[in-house]
Design an enzyme around this catalytic site. Sequence first.
Site, PDB file in Angstrom:
ATOM      1  N   LYS A  47      -2.625   6.428   1.162  1.00 38.72           N
ATOM      2  CA  LYS A  47      -2.498   6.916   2.536  1.00 38.72           C
ATOM      3  C   LYS A  47      -1.556   8.122   2.528  1.00 38.72           C
ATOM      4  O   LYS A  47      -0.405   8.039   2.972  1.00 38.72           O
ATOM      5  CB  LYS A  47      -1.991   5.787   3.433  1.00 38.72           C
ATOM      6  CG  LYS A  47      -2.387   5.946   4.883  1.00 38.72           C
ATOM      7  CD  LYS A  47      -2.196   4.649   5.628  1.00 38.72           C
ATOM      8  CE  LYS A  47      -2.242   4.849   7.120  1.00 38.72           C
ATOM      9  NZ  LYS A  47      -3.515   5.297   7.659  1.00 38.72           N
ATOM     10  N   ARG A  70       0.822  -1.213   0.000  1.00 39.51           N
ATOM     11  CA  ARG A  70       0.000   0.000   0.000  1.00 39.51           C
ATOM     12  C   ARG A  70       0.859   1.267   0.000  1.00 39.51           C
ATOM     13  O   ARG A  70       0.501   2.255  -0.639  1.00 39.51           O
ATOM     14  CB  ARG A  70      -0.970  -0.019   1.192  1.00 39.51           C
ATOM     15  CG  ARG A  70      -2.058   1.030   1.068  1.00 39.51           C
ATOM     16  CD  ARG A  70      -3.147   0.836   2.100  1.00 39.51           C
ATOM     17  NE  ARG A  70      -2.632   0.962   3.451  1.00 39.51           N
ATOM     18  CZ  ARG A  70      -3.337   0.728   4.548  1.00 39.51           C
ATOM     19  NH1 ARG A  70      -4.602   0.350   4.453  1.00 39.51           N
ATOM     20  NH2 ARG A  70      -2.810   0.864   5.748  1.00 39.51           N
TER      21      ARG A  70
END
Length: 340
Positions: free
Chosen positions: A185, A83
């Site tokens: 993120k 991620r």
Amino acid sequence: MSKLANIDWGNLGFNYMQTDFRYVSTWKDGKWDEGELVTDNKLSISVASTALHYGQQCFEGLKAYRTKNGDIQLFRPYENAKRINLGAQRLLMPEIPEEKFVDAVLQVVRANEAYVPPYGTGATLYIRPLLIGVGDNIGVGPAPEYLFSVFCIPVGPYFKGGMTPVNFTVSDFDRAAPYGTGAAKVGGNYAASLYSYHLAKKNGFGDCIYLDPLTHTKIEEVGSANFFGITLDDEFVTPKSPSILPSITKYSLLYLAKENLGLKVAERDALIDNLKEFKEAGACGTAAVITPIGGIQYKGKLHVFHSETEVGPNTTKLYNTLCGIQFGDLEAPAGWVIKV
Ligand SMILES: Cc1ncc(COP(=O)(O)O)c(C=O)c1O
């Protein structure tokens, strides 16, 4: 087990404290250096760093858990490695090789072993990797250099009270654009959420719910956690959208709800106008773990799910299964747990 730090483990919140070591590695001239552990918690960077002006940065959050026999384990760290690299791609930053990422996390946990809370306290070691653009730059463009750092702090529950229901209110603002950076993120999403968070807290809620930025009809995020609901006919439902952060906890729960609890599961829309389809609802994430949602305030009305004080049976089972695996009391699906 090495000597533990002198900390009141049972009363930890989610607050920063300096631990002994952090990891840092620099990307320069097209490559990453070896990386090393340092004791300093300060960065010295150019005032013209892109991370400071243009938000060229992303981060991660994962935890190390102390098991009953004193061992330490990580929960799905390769998913965090994947991620952070999606964030790196999205903001034109160099990727971090997955092995380098996991090795950095392991080095930090081992070096700070004294801060990994004892089993049974409910506390864990929260690990925060970050990737930031640094160096002299002023035009809007990618940085000439990058820092990858990892630090850790012992934490208790993110929402006070742990596994007790929390009420949330729907925000009028968005945290991300429809095809913006919501799935990465990156700090900008969180900067955009601070004001909504402030308003929610001021009005007595745990945090706010974000609706989809295009139509404002579907639930996307619960503060910094994903949403799930259990329908009246026992389906575990969690929304899917390009502006939701793909929560590792959420994907773990999708698997466990089906395989361990025998529920039907679906990633589909959860309409804010149709909350009555859910008998239970929750927020899930590394920090939030599973936080039961007591009720959701929308257009001046509070819709209560199972109860504002009691936790529903499916939410309880999901919580026990997830935490059982994370703390090593239940067998984990293959590859989910990495021993430190
Ligand atoms: C916006 C947002 N959604 C969801 C999550 C939950 O993701 P995860 O389960 O990977 O921690 C987080 C926390 O990382 C988050 O910041």
